[in-house]
Design an enzyme around this catalytic site. Sequence first.
Site, PDB file in Angstrom:
ATOM      1  CE  LYS A   3      -6.634 -10.624  11.466  1.00 30.07           C
ATOM      2  NZ  LYS A   3      -6.107  -9.794  12.838  1.00 30.07           N
TER       3      LYS A   3
ATOM      4  CG  HIS B 100      -2.178  -0.748   0.876  1.00 30.71           C
ATOM      5  ND1 HIS B 100      -2.044  -2.238   0.893  1.00 30.71           N
ATOM      6  CD2 HIS B 100      -3.427  -0.783   0.718  1.00 30.71           C
ATOM      7  CE1 HIS B 100      -3.353  -2.749   0.651  1.00 30.71           C
ATOM      8  NE2 HIS B 100      -4.133  -1.749   0.209  1.00 30.71           N
TER       9      HIS B 100
END
Lengths: 196, 278
Positions: free
Chosen positions: A114, A49
């Site tokens: 998650k 990222h």
Amino acid sequence: MSLLRTATSFSGDCKKIDLPFGDGVVEELRAGDLVQLSGTMYTGRDQTHRRLCALLDEGCDLPVDLAGQLLYYVGPSPARPGRIIGAAGPTTSYRMDVYTPRLLELGLKATLGKGSRSMPVRQSMQEHGAVYLAAFGGAGAFLSQCVKEVRIVAFEDAGPEAMFCFEVQDFPAVMINDVFGGDFYEEIVARNDVAR
Amino acid sequence: MKTLANRAIIEAVRELAISAARDLEPDILDALVAARDRETSPLAENILEMLLLNADIASREMIPACQDTGICTIFVTLGQEVRLEGDLGEAIQEGVRQGYEEGYLRKSVCDPVTRQNTGTNVPAVVHVELEPGDQCRISFLPKGCGSENMSGLKMLSPSAGIPGALEYIVETVINAGSNPCPPLIIGVGIGGTFEKAAIMAKKSLLRPVGAPSARDDVSRLEEELLARINRQGRGVLGLGGCNTALAVHVETCPTHIASLPVAVNIQCHSHRHKEVVL
């Protein structure tokens, strides 16, 4: 829902989704849906990222076109000889929150990890018609059985943090954030089945 | 005097590293079975079943139960009558290095400033204590940081008392939400100093899951904490049900008259811990 005895018999009543997403598919999904994902997904965690956004800062193209795609937050363990991958469960998503809206602007349709997302990410998902799903945390050995092909796309030097492309079959997940603002974790908190 | 060769320590640590990642111990497996059997939410029951199957696949296929094979904390209790042949610290790090390489475990340790991966999963964090005798006990606790990141420490005022401590512990666990992969084991250290509280919290995770404190008043606190946490209904992976935590382990230590340190070390359901006595 039937028992999750094997990776391929996850459920009788879950929605089967082909990846990348066809037109109108994410709009069909609702917070709380159980899904099985099949097809192509890209992966990335912290370093991927950071580097994707650095490329955007420099005005460069990304290594892949993320439009219509799903990005899975995972840093797999190394494959033993004769295997294509080690354990491959989700990592915690909030660490990607600062980067996610920029990728949604490029047409990324779904993220898979998650844990809860930040409010800016949730707003950005609604704005761009994207969804967030949770994979089953800590089930990395089980989930690895749903991964049928693996290739490195970018940032190989980042080791487990490299960006991979997975071909998956019947990869189980739970819809957390839908395009209408629904949040399944919040629904769970609000209804608290235990206190009732 | 017993002599302990460096090679024996390296080999022991290497085997601990590999087996900890793949083979969950009976205590956590039993706790997951018990959780499944009492679970009220059908979805959570199914996920617990999946986690048990996951443990089985990991053992059978020799792959890690979780891809986050962690940063290693190692507690060494060294008998004062043990004579070490070499450098204990270096032997432990070498064992970790070999275990993570040979076991195909993920190397997740990096420099905090540059974020450059060390490439070996070392350094492990090592705590050494001395005790009488001629044994060397090595407890190996590799820990993923989904749960570690949700841990907390607070220096409470003594006026906050145990009610304030309990409130902080419950709040830390509930605020963690689904991030640390519930059902959790909650390690708590109350008292001592800043670092002592944190080390107690971590070390309490070495207890067999659900084994109560030897102190009656403390074991009652453990029961109260577990009930309060599970009443919140966050459940398995934050997807609902009565199993947010499997156990709360509280360790205490006398503290300063002005102080009430409370540390909460959160452990995920993939609770990997192994021990060997040399």
